[in-house]
Design a protein around this motif. Structure first.
Motif, short mmCIF file in Angstrom:
data_model
loop_
_atom_site.label_atom_id
_atom_site.label_comp_id
_atom_site.label_asym_id
_atom_site.label_seq_id
_atom_site.Cartn_x
_atom_site.Cartn_y
_atom_site.Cartn_z
N ARG A 1 85.87 38.97 75.12
CA ARG A 1 84.84 37.93 75.18
C ARG A 1 83.59 38.42 74.46
O ARG A 1 83.36 39.62 74.33
N GLN A 2 82.83 37.45 74.00
CA GLN A 2 81.57 37.77 73.32
C GLN A 2 80.51 36.77 73.73
O GLN A 2 80.67 35.56 73.50
N ALA A 3 79.47 37.27 74.33
CA ALA A 3 78.33 36.45 74.71
C ALA A 3 77.29 36.51 73.60
O ALA A 3 77.26 37.47 72.82
N PRO A 4 76.40 35.52 73.52
CA PRO A 4 75.37 35.52 72.47
C PRO A 4 74.54 36.79 72.49
O PRO A 4 74.07 37.23 73.54
N GLY A 5 74.41 37.42 71.33
CA GLY A 5 73.60 38.62 71.22
C GLY A 5 74.26 39.88 71.73
O GLY A 5 73.63 40.94 71.75
N LYS A 6 75.51 39.78 72.13
CA LYS A 6 76.21 40.95 72.65
C LYS A 6 77.45 41.24 71.82
O LYS A 6 77.96 40.38 71.11
N GLN A 7 77.93 42.47 71.95
CA GLN A 7 79.15 42.84 71.26
C GLN A 7 80.37 42.27 71.96
O GLN A 7 80.34 42.00 73.17
N ARG A 8 81.42 42.09 71.19
CA ARG A 8 82.67 41.65 71.79
C ARG A 8 83.20 42.77 72.68
O ARG A 8 83.20 43.95 72.29
N GLU A 9 83.66 42.39 73.87
CA GLU A 9 84.14 43.39 74.83
C GLU A 9 85.52 43.02 75.33
O GLU A 9 85.88 41.84 75.44
N LEU A 10 86.28 44.04 75.66
CA LEU A 10 87.60 43.84 76.24
C LEU A 10 87.45 43.39 77.69
O LEU A 10 86.77 44.05 78.48
N VAL A 11 88.09 42.31 78.02
CA VAL A 11 88.05 41.79 79.39
C VAL A 11 89.27 42.26 80.17
O VAL A 11 89.15 42.77 81.28
N ALA A 12 90.44 42.08 79.58
CA ALA A 12 91.67 42.44 80.27
C ALA A 12 92.76 42.68 79.24
O ALA A 12 92.80 42.03 78.20
N ALA A 13 93.64 43.62 79.56
CA ALA A 13 94.74 43.96 78.66
C ALA A 13 96.04 43.99 79.45
O ALA A 13 96.09 44.51 80.57
#
Length: 122
Positions: free
Chosen positions: A38-50
Motif C-alpha cells: 500500500r501507498q499513502a499520499p506522501g509516503k513510500q510504498r510498504e509491504l502489508v502482507a505476503a
C-alpha cells in the motif's frame, strides 16, 4: 504477458471491513510470491502482507491481527481481508506477484496491479 486485476476497495467507516481480490492471468509458469502493498499520499510504498513465503504468511506490524492474506497458486488469486479498519489504513493498495513466465526458463519477474483505493473515514 501477465495481467493482474484487482477488485474491492472503496470507502468504509472506521471499524469496518473490506476484502481485496487480485487475479493473475497470462503466461504464468509458476508463481513464487503473491503480496499486497500500500501507498499513502506522501509516503513510500510498504509491504502489508505476503503469502507463500518461506515462513508462511507475513504481515506488517501495523496490520497484524486485523488483516488476513490468503491465496491459491493454482487459481492464481490472492485475497486480503481487512478488518477493524483504521483511518491510517487509507491508501492505494497494490497487488504484487513474482512469477516465472512461460518460455523464460527459471527467471523470475515482478508484476503489479493497477492499485485500488481504500479510504477509511472517522
Amino acid at each position: 504477458q501477465v495481467q493482474l486485476v484487482e477488485s474491492g476497495g472503496g470507502l468504509v467507516q472506521a471499524g469496518g471491513s473490506q476484502r481485496l481480490s487480485c487475479v493473475a492471468s497470462g503466461s504464468i509458469f509458476h508463481i513464487n510470491a503473491m503480496d499486497w502493498y500500500r501507498q499513502a499520499p506522501g509516503k513510500q510504498r510498504e509491504l502489508v502482507a505476503a503469502a507463500f513465503t518461506a515462513w508462511g504468511t507475513t504481515y506488517a506490524d501495523s496490520v497484524k491481527g486485523r488483516f488476513t492474506i490468503s491465496g491459491d497458486k493454482v487459481k492464481n488469486v490472492v485475497y486480503l481481508q481487512m478488518n477493524s479498519l483504521k483511518p491510517e489504513d487509507s491508501a492505494v493498495y497494490y497487488c504484487h506477484v513474482q512469477v516465472i513466465v512461460l518460455g523464460e526458463g527459471s527467471h523470475s519477474r515482478d508484476f503489479w496491479g493497477q492499485g485500488t483505493q481504500v479510504t477509511v473515514s472517522e
